[in-house]
Each structure stands twice: as structure tokens, then as C-alpha cells.
Enzyme design. Structure first.
Site, PDB file in Angstrom:
ATOM      1  N   ASN A   9       0.926  -1.144  -0.074  1.00  0.00           N
ATOM      2  CA  ASN A   9      -0.167  -0.082  -0.011  1.00  0.00           C
ATOM      3  C   ASN A   9       0.939   1.344  -0.071  1.00  0.00           C
ATOM      4  O   ASN A   9       1.564   1.599   1.060  1.00  0.00           O
ATOM      5  CB  ASN A   9      -1.086  -0.022   1.291  1.00  0.00           C
ATOM      6  CG  ASN A   9      -1.943   1.029   1.303  1.00  0.00           C
ATOM      7  OD1 ASN A   9      -1.861   1.829   0.425  1.00  0.00           O
ATOM      8  ND2 ASN A   9      -2.869   0.913   2.059  1.00  0.00           N
ATOM      9  N   ARG A  90      -2.307  -2.244  -3.581  1.00  0.00           N
ATOM     10  CA  ARG A  90      -3.631  -1.408  -3.403  1.00  0.00           C
ATOM     11  C   ARG A  90      -3.744  -0.368  -4.387  1.00  0.00           C
ATOM     12  O   ARG A  90      -2.808   0.525  -4.461  1.00  0.00           O
ATOM     13  CB  ARG A  90      -3.672  -1.164  -1.959  1.00  0.00           C
ATOM     14  CG  ARG A  90      -5.055  -0.460  -1.779  1.00  0.00           C
ATOM     15  CD  ARG A  90      -4.956   0.062  -0.456  1.00  0.00           C
ATOM     16  NE  ARG A  90      -6.488   0.487  -0.107  1.00  0.00           N
ATOM     17  CZ  ARG A  90      -6.570   1.368   1.024  1.00  0.00           C
ATOM     18  NH1 ARG A  90      -5.869   1.641   1.823  1.00  0.00           N
ATOM     19  NH2 ARG A  90      -8.020   1.881   1.360  1.00  0.00           N
ATOM     20  N   GLU A 381      -7.104  -6.029   4.867  1.00  0.00           N
ATOM     21  CA  GLU A 381      -7.072  -5.583   3.331  1.00  0.00           C
ATOM     22  C   GLU A 381      -5.917  -6.433   2.672  1.00  0.00           C
ATOM     23  O   GLU A 381      -6.024  -6.898   1.387  1.00  0.00           O
ATOM     24  CB  GLU A 381      -7.176  -4.291   3.218  1.00  0.00           C
ATOM     25  CG  GLU A 381      -8.361  -3.375   3.741  1.00  0.00           C
ATOM     26  CD  GLU A 381      -8.067  -2.112   3.794  1.00  0.00           C
ATOM     27  OE1 GLU A 381      -7.754  -1.501   4.806  1.00  0.00           O
ATOM     28  OE2 GLU A 381      -8.654  -1.479   2.854  1.00  0.00           O
TER      29      GLU A 381
END
Ligand code: AMP
Length: 404
Positions: A9, A90, A381
Site C-alpha cells: 500500500n 492496493r 485488506e
């Protein structure tokens, strides 16, 4: 065969990473680079029982990635870069183009860059992260996992805004929704905890953190979500206003001589819990102030709770019922007070919380006679990203362009 997969991320000055062993979903190592672009960047890494933190000059995301890979080898976390089987990134905005995660190739990368205008703070830095890993690990499969993709099942009567239709046609202004990986994780986890049955479950997933959104999920399909064209829409958040009467924007701009950019900042950075309480964007500070009798802190909490309860109620209508409501993310996972206040406003659903369970670490926190189940599930996530790296197989772009 086990595989080692990165879940990445990338933020404007940060890079969060997890290396997972799949399919066991065991975290081999995780950490973060912060203040990238400065001579005193911060690097934190955890592996096994070890945690290390150091300050070092890191000028770019590329340097951070190179540094990370060197550290993994020097600490013996991996023996060679050949052990890394995939990298999942992501990506904030997949527009209408990406309805699922996608293996990254030149054309996928270009399409993501073409969506930069829809998420100017996020997509460009996500692309920087992707490019840095592609440069360091050129032969490793990389996959983009979009925050918006889970919501591609939302119908036009829900995703269109009641403004002149030409703006949808011209600029694709519509509800996209975000936090898709989190809502997907919550759906899969809660349904794995519920009894097996033929008929699908109706789930309302409440991701309540610094950024917050709620998603109505019918048998695995997102049917509505509270964020919209951007992550500014919907609930009241840490510093974001969520939905307000749109006329307030030109009104304040005119009175206070503010530009569009000023108004954007006001609504994104100076509003929400922070703006109302005048104390903090962190709910812990606001709860403490409210306990000490601070009226604006009390007001901020009541407003936050009210908006969440209103949205859940609307989504019960969208779903025509609800089997379970799930709380997740920083506030949803940790604030028993907020969960209790929200659930009190939902008693018309014959939903009742067991306050003792609500104060414990149990997953299900409703009473035995509650008509609706209520759960607290920590979101993950990174696991969804790593799962998608394994799942997405086809080399061709699994997206459909509707922008021709
Ligand atoms: P997230 O964006 O999911 O990391 O959530 C961050 C937010 O969760 C923080 O800003 C806090 O407001 C909230 N939070 C975290 N821990 C607690 C806690 N123990 N009690 C209340 N709120 C919390």
C-alpha cells in the site's frame, strides 16, 4: 505449494508492506516506511518476535523498495529474491474500467494512470509503488487490487447522481465507492462464521476508522455503499465532512472568499469529528473529552452515531432485510461505546446488544434473542490483496472498457 506474496500500500510519503505465506495467510514480515523523500525517513519492520525501527535517508519509493529487499535478505527473512512469487498493490481507483483485480502490464498501468484525475492524491502514488516493485522484481507477477472494484455490482439507479446526465457521460461522475477490499474481507469472514444455508446472506459492513464507509452486501454483491464519486461522501469521518447540503459550499466560499481548492481542503481536512469537536480527529481524544463534559465532543459523537445509524437503516431498506451488521476498522473494532450507541438506534430492527459481550473480544455481540446478528471483525485488506495475487490468472486484461 506455498507461495510468498507481497501486499503493498503506497502512500504519498509512505510504503506499507506485508509479506505473506500463501495460501496459509501467515504474515512472514510486515512494516512501513514513513516520511519517504526526507533524510530522516522512518523504517519499521516486524518479523517473528522481532521489531526494528530506524531513521535513515530515503529519497524515493524506489529506494524504499530496494532497501526493503536488501533488509529481507540480510536478516535471513528470505534467502533470495527468487522466493517472492507475487506482488499485490492496493490501487485506490479503478473507475469503470476495472471490475476486478488485474495482472499489471503496460496497458493496465496506462489505464490506471488515465484514472489519475479521479483520485489525484492516491492513484499517482500507487503507480509509483507499482513501478518501483516492477523495477526491483521485473520477472515477478504483479497485480493491482482496486478499492472500487468490489462495488461494480451497484446498479445505475444507485450509482447515478441526480445532476444533468451529460456529466456522467462526459466525466463519468457517479458513485464508485471505496474500501472494497475491506468490505469483501468482512463479507467472506462473517459468512464463514454463520451457519451454512442455501439462501445468501444480507450483510451490512461498517468500516469505521479515520475514513469510514458502510456497504450493503446481498449474497456477496455490493448493492450500495456510502462513499461516492470520491471518499469524501457519506459518513462523518475523522476530518472529512461526509454528505452535506451542497449549497453550503458556494455559500461559505462566497462569504469567506475561498477558492475551490480551499473548500476542498475545508471539507477533507478540517471537518468531521475534528471540525465539530475542535479537539481532534481521533475518537479516543473525543471520547475522553466527552467523558469530562466537553459539549462539542458530545455533539461530535452524537452526530457520528446518528449518521451511521441512518445509513444502516437505509441499507436495511436497500437489502430488504439484514442478517448481520459487522463493525470493523479502528473505531468499529475498538469503541464499545460507539457500537452500543449505534445499536441503540437500531432497536426497531429487534436488534439488541449483549453489553457484556460488546465489552469483550468476542466476535458476536448480540443477545440470544436479537433478530439481527452483530459482529466485530478486524479487517484485513492485505489478505484480500494476497488472495487476489493467487486468484487472478489470466494474462490479458480482465477489464471491460465502457469509455469508448
Ligand atoms: P483506522 O483508520 O481504521 O486506522 O482507524 C483509526 C481511528 O480509530 C483513530 O483515529 C481512532 O479514532 C479510532 N480508534 C482506534 N483505537 C480506538 C479505541 N481504542 N477507542 C476508540 N477509538 C479508537
Amino acid at each position: 505449494m506455498t507461495k510468498k506474496i507481497f501486499a503493498i500500500n503506497a502512500g504519498s510519503s509512505s510504503l506499507k508492506f506485508q509479506l505473506l505465506e500463501m495460501p496459509s495467510e501467515i504474515v512472514i514480515t510486515k512494516g512501513i516506511f514513513e516520511r519517504i523523500g526526507s533524510s530522516d525517513a522512518e523504517f519499521t519492520i516486524k518479523y517473528g518476535t522481532e521489531k526494528e525501527q530506524k531513521t535513515l535517508p530515503i529519497q524515493s519509493h524506489q529506494e524504499a523498495v530496494d532497501n526493503l529487499l536488501n533488509v529481507l535478505i540480510s536478516k535471513g527473512i528470505i534467502q533470495s529474491l527468487n522466493e517472492i512469487n507475487g506482488v499485490g498493490h492496493r490501487v485506490a481507483h479503478g473507475g469503470e474500467e476495472f471490475q476486478d483485480s488485474a495482472i499489471i502490464n503496460e496497458s493496465v498501468l496506462q489505464t490506471i494512470e488515465n484514472l489519475n484525475h479521479l483520485a489525484p492524491k492516491h492513484n499517482p502514488v500507487n503507480v509509483i509503488g507499482i513501478k518501483a516493485f516492477r523495477a526491483a522484481l521485473p520477472n515477478v507477477k504483479s497485480v493491482a487490487v482496486f478499492d472500487t472494484a468490489f462495488h461494480h455490482t451497484i446498479k445505475p439507479e444507485v450509482y447515478n447522481y441526480p445532476i444533468p446526465y451529460k456529466y456522467y457521460e462526459k466525466y463519468r461522475i457517479r458513485k464508485y465507492g471505496f474500501h472494497g477490499t475491506s468490505h469483501e474481507y468482512i463479507y467472506k469472514t462473517i459468512t464463514s462464521l454463520l451457519d451454512k444455508r442455501e439462501e445468501g446472506y444480507k450483510i451490512i459492513s461498517c468500516h469505521l476508522g479515520n475514513g469510514s464507509s458502510i456497504c450493503a452486501i446481498d449474497n456477496g454483491r455490493s448493492v450500495n455503499t456510502s462513499m461516492g464519486f470520491t471518499p469524501l461522501a457519506g459518513l462523518m469521518m475523522g476530518t472529512r465532512s461526509g454528505d452535506i447540503d451542497p449549497s453550503i459550499i458556494p455559500f461559505i466560499a462566497e462569504k469567506e472568499h475561498k477558492s475551490n481548492q480551499d473548500m476542498n481542503k475545508l471539507l477533507n481536512n478540517d471537518s468531521g469529528l475534528l471540525g465539530v469537536s475542535g479537539i481532534s480527529n481521533d475518537l479516543r481524544d473525543i471520547e475522553e473529552a466527552a467523558t469530562n463534559g466537553n459539549k462539542r465532543a458530545e455533539l461530535a459523537i452524537k452526530m457520528f452515531v446518528n449518521r451511521v445509524a441512518e445509513t444502516i437503516s437505509a441499507y436495511v431498506s436497500n437489502l430488504n432485510g439484514v442478517d448481520a451488521i459487522v463493525f470493523t476498522a479502528g473505531i468499529g473494532e475498538n469503541s464499545a461505546t460507539i457500537r452500543s450507541l449505534i445499536c441503540k438506534k437500531l432497536s426497531f430492527l429487534n436488534l439488541t446488544l449483549d453489553e457484556k459481550k460488546n465489552g469483550s473480544s468476542e466476535a458476536f455481540i448480540e443477545t440470544s434473542d436479537s433478530r439481527v446478528k452483530v459482529a466485530v471483525i478486524p479487517t484485513n485488506e492485505e489478505v484480500v490483496i494476497a488472495r487476489d495475487v493467487l486468484r487472478i490468472k489470466q494474462e490479458t486484461n480482465p477489464y471491460q472498457s465502457v469509455l469508448q
